[in-house]
Design a protein around this motif. Structure first.
Motif, mmCIF file in Angstrom:
data_model
loop_
_atom_site.group_PDB
_atom_site.id
_atom_site.type_symbol
_atom_site.label_atom_id
_atom_site.label_comp_id
_atom_site.label_asym_id
_atom_site.label_seq_id
_atom_site.Cartn_x
_atom_site.Cartn_y
_atom_site.Cartn_z
ATOM 1 N N TYR A 191 0.814 -0.954 0.281
ATOM 2 C CA TYR A 191 -0.145 0.210 0.169
ATOM 3 C C TYR A 191 0.693 1.144 -0.086
ATOM 4 O O TYR A 191 1.780 1.156 0.099
ATOM 5 C CB TYR A 191 -1.228 -0.131 1.110
ATOM 6 N N THR A 192 0.167 2.506 -0.391
ATOM 7 C CA THR A 192 0.817 4.355 -0.070
ATOM 8 C C THR A 192 1.125 3.581 0.758
ATOM 9 O O THR A 192 2.053 4.907 1.080
ATOM 10 C CB THR A 192 0.001 4.835 -1.071
ATOM 11 N N PRO A 200 -2.750 1.373 5.716
ATOM 12 C CA PRO A 200 -4.009 2.208 5.714
ATOM 13 C C PRO A 200 -4.773 2.029 7.072
ATOM 14 O O PRO A 200 -5.192 2.364 7.427
ATOM 15 C CB PRO A 200 -5.006 0.493 5.037
ATOM 16 N N ASP A 204 -6.925 6.530 3.718
ATOM 17 C CA ASP A 204 -7.331 6.548 2.293
ATOM 18 C C ASP A 204 -5.821 6.043 1.355
ATOM 19 O O ASP A 204 -5.673 6.051 0.373
ATOM 20 C CB ASP A 204 -7.342 8.296 1.650
ATOM 21 N N ARG A 219 -3.627 3.099 -0.540
ATOM 22 C CA ARG A 219 -4.416 2.212 -1.533
ATOM 23 C C ARG A 219 -3.037 1.856 -2.336
ATOM 24 O O ARG A 219 -2.113 1.861 -2.056
ATOM 25 C CB ARG A 219 -4.062 3.449 -3.322
ATOM 26 N N ARG A 220 -4.141 0.060 -2.626
ATOM 27 C CA ARG A 220 -2.602 -0.970 -3.245
ATOM 28 C C ARG A 220 -2.889 -1.003 -4.115
ATOM 29 O O ARG A 220 -3.197 0.282 -5.116
ATOM 30 C CB ARG A 220 -3.501 -1.991 -3.114
ATOM 31 N N SER A 232 -0.373 -1.384 -7.637
ATOM 32 C CA SER A 232 -0.284 -3.125 -8.179
ATOM 33 C C SER A 232 1.030 -3.292 -8.760
ATOM 34 O O SER A 232 1.399 -4.020 -9.355
ATOM 35 C CB SER A 232 -1.199 -2.968 -9.896
ATOM 36 N N THR A 265 0.060 -6.980 -5.167
ATOM 37 C CA THR A 265 1.215 -6.030 -5.988
ATOM 38 C C THR A 265 2.676 -6.851 -6.037
ATOM 39 O O THR A 265 3.114 -7.493 -6.413
ATOM 40 C CB THR A 265 2.336 -5.481 -5.320
ATOM 41 N N HIS A 315 0.953 11.620 2.910
ATOM 42 C CA HIS A 315 -0.766 10.989 2.032
ATOM 43 C C HIS A 315 -1.362 11.714 0.931
ATOM 44 O O HIS A 315 -1.056 11.881 -0.437
ATOM 45 C CB HIS A 315 -0.995 10.393 2.780
ATOM 46 N N GLU A 325 -4.089 8.905 -3.103
ATOM 47 C CA GLU A 325 -4.673 8.449 -2.866
ATOM 48 C C GLU A 325 -5.340 8.546 -4.048
ATOM 49 O O GLU A 325 -6.599 7.733 -4.192
ATOM 50 C CB GLU A 325 -5.574 9.160 -1.404
ATOM 51 N N ALA A 366 -4.858 7.016 -8.070
ATOM 52 C CA ALA A 366 -4.511 6.511 -8.401
ATOM 53 C C ALA A 366 -3.433 6.677 -9.888
ATOM 54 O O ALA A 366 -4.038 7.924 -9.917
ATOM 55 C CB ALA A 366 -5.171 5.311 -9.127
#
Lengths: 420, 420
Positions: free
Chosen positions: A179-180, A183, A188, A190-191, A193, A247, A408, A414, A416
């Protein structure tokens, strides 16, 4: 037909029912024509139980014997998984590290893999088997069992994938990817990819505890495409879907791909900082300090030494909070007399927050946006270090969550990024 | 200075406290100048726990994988014991069977030891170490882990003692020696201070479950002086006293020693008998029956075939009661058609009682005293077999305790024999 290495963590192997689910998932891959090698961890809680017994017998037990004991957890889970695979109608066989062999150096409890013989595994794969190899362990040149340290099964899996030139190494775990940021701190988050190897390295080392850092190093060194994905999904989920989940850690900088400037915010909550003021600025000074700390088996994280003034300089470093007292003792007992600092300042209520991103290489002003954001929140920066793709600050630990959330948002994580 | 092998069972290794006691006891022997090799079992309950998990995954799991799993119990307990010994200030090191190596055949879950390399152990002993070697396991020629079957740690200990030409092998267990019969059945049962190897062999195979029978065979083959003694005594008891406790299994028939006629009464409670009436008395008939039974992995205990009448004979054998139903199924499915018995009689409510004694060799009338005693108690004898030093009868299981007590008294076993 691909050769795939699967790795399952202790939670995924935590019960008979879960082992059965792992076997079902592996069977799905096998049925689709893939050759599969599986690297399981010990059943959750088992390593702690075993090492707890050892600790009860002796608080500072011999590393060789600890490895002898701890290695049994993966050996048992590997045998159990082989049986579960057989119950799915597959041919399967398990190997302990020494049987492959996975060769390591002799640094008990934190050994490093030196080589892996792929012959035995290949022969079994050629015979249509699923091969199960214990994570976390190997054997040194004298035939002693070694372990790779906590989280070592990740490294085992990636190293085996490298040795076999596997097409992909899938790290199944209890989170569904990288994740960024965490969580639990920033809802917020975000995974991602895709993440670059370098970014993953910085994220892993900075407390995004998805993968053991050495496994990422291995993945990078041998360019093993490695995917972090969830073991908690339905084992019968369509393979095409599963192959794209999680990911993927990549090594190719796709020219067409517009890299995000910053990929994530990493943080480490339990830091302690120590500064030796006014030590002589001469060759060997860093070693005379950190050599003693390393001798005491204390891992140092950040290290800072600034421009000297009047022939003396201030030398700072951070350690894990648990090592704080021991580190101060080492400074008092073994360092102060020879290095003679004007004063020693210390604080064990600090945290480290980092922004990580391969895009930082080509974008100026990333660090200054970080500093501006923290300033706007009234957070004082105590220390700064930077690398090519990372900027880290040490701040008071009470501001950590606030800093993560503000950064963040400031870097737009948050949403993409274009590259996804 | 002697070389001594100690073996400790699962109960003796059952907790941190007990492992500490084992270490204290070993330290006492070491302090007295002895070189000590220790062979521990898995912590009590551990092997059952591990195999229970395997059974939950698959009721008939692969033997190779079961061994992989079960072998971890002894590896963990060996490492723990090494740590406990180090905490006593000793130098100690543990080895898994494959590290020694203890070589076996490839009969997974019931492998047999083929050779033991003593180099590594000797080198460590020469360096002043206590060496801990896992019981119960070895490695086959292909490098697969094998186990020796239940109770196999006894065999490991005696085999290691044989390989090292040890002065004595001490089997520490939760009883304090070998008794004339089970004290739970006959309160006047008496501990034997010495028992001959042959008698021990018969006692072990007959249900006096003090030692695994294969360990006694090994002891006999290599003439390893083996002592069964209690691990529940105070570990600080004087060494001279401990060295004389328990029961010593000897190989020398001391001429001056007046051997007791009968040394003990053995029994086996859970027998089942099967008789095939009127099978053709021709070469190969025993094999056509028992070959199929063995194929089904059913252990046969007693086998009887009497004189034939009119070209047919009655063929009887006993199996463990747990195997009764399976054995009858094998007879129905695979034996009856070819052997064509007139009838099949069976009874799973029988027990076997044996008198064992090396003195029987030279004393006539021992068997008849046995039969007379049983007759006086009104106990019907259903089957009889004899060997040189043993006479066994099959009786209704409800008379078993009565038979044991009556025979114990008839042969005067409650009184220490002259030889003690």
């Amino acid at each position: 037909m691909s050769l795939i290495v699967h790795k399952y963590g202790g939670t995924s192997m935590g019960s008979v029912e879960r082992i059965r689910n792992v076997a079902k998932r592996v069977a799905k891959w096998h049925a689709a024509g893939h050759r599969v090698v599986v690297v399981p961890s010990a059943m959750s809680g088992e390593t702690n139980r075993l090492l707890g017994l050892a600790k009860d017998l002796s608080p500072d037990a011999d590393g060789r014997e600890l490895d002898m004991i701890a290695a049994t957890g993966e050996q048992a889970s590997s045998g159990l998984l082989a049986i579960a695979l057989q119950a799915q109608g597959l041919k399967a066989r398990s190997y302990a590290g020494w049987q492959v062999p996975v060769r390591t150096d002799s640094a008990f409890t934190k050994a490093r893999i030196t080589s892996i013989d792929d012959q035995r595994i290949r022969a079994d794969l050629d015979a249509g088997m699923v091969v199960v190899v214990t994570g976390f362990q190997g054997v040194d040149d004298e035939g002693h069992i070694t372990t790779l340290g906590r989280g070592g099964s990740d490294t085992s899996a990636v190293a085996i994938a490298a040795a076999l030139k596997a097409d992909e190494c899938l790290i199944y775990t209890d989170v569904d990817g990288v994740y960024t940021t965490d969580p639990r701190v920033e809802p917020d988050a975000r995974r991602l990819s895709v993440i670059s190897f370098e970014e993953m390295l910085e994220m892993a080392s900075m407390g995004s505890k998805v993968l053991q850092i050495r496994s990422v190093e291995f993945a990078g060194k041998y360019r093993v495409p490695t995917r972090v994905l969830s073991s908690l999904t339905d084992p019968d989920m369509p393979l095409a879907e599963e192959m794209k989940s999680g990911t993927l850690i990549t090594f190719e900088e796709d020219e067409k791909m517009e890299a995000a400037v910053v990929s994530g915010i990493a943080f480490s909550r339990d830091e302690a900082k120590i500064t030796l003021l006014g030590v002589p600025d001469k060759p060997g000074i860093a070693y005379s300090i950190l050599g003693q700390v390393a001798e005491a088996n204390i891992d140092v994280d950040m290290i800072l030494q600034n421009q000297s003034v009047d022939g003396t300089t201030d030398f700072s470093f951070t350690v894990h909070r648990n090592e704080f007292a021991r580190t101060l003792a080492v400074i008092n007992d073994k360092i102060s007399a020879s290095v003679n600092p004007r004063d020693v300042l210390s604080d064990d209520k600090v945290a480290k927050v980092s922004i990580v991103g391969i895009g930082m290489r080509s974008h100026a002003g990333v660090a200054s946006l970080m500093f501006k954001t923290l300033a706007e929140e009234g957070i004082n920066i105590q220390m700064i270090t930077t690398s090519e793709i990372k900027t880290s600050v040490v701040i008071s630990d009470k501001y950590m969550e606030l800093a993560v959330r503000a950064l963040h948002k400031a870097f737009g994580l948050e949403i993409a990024a274009v590259k996804v």
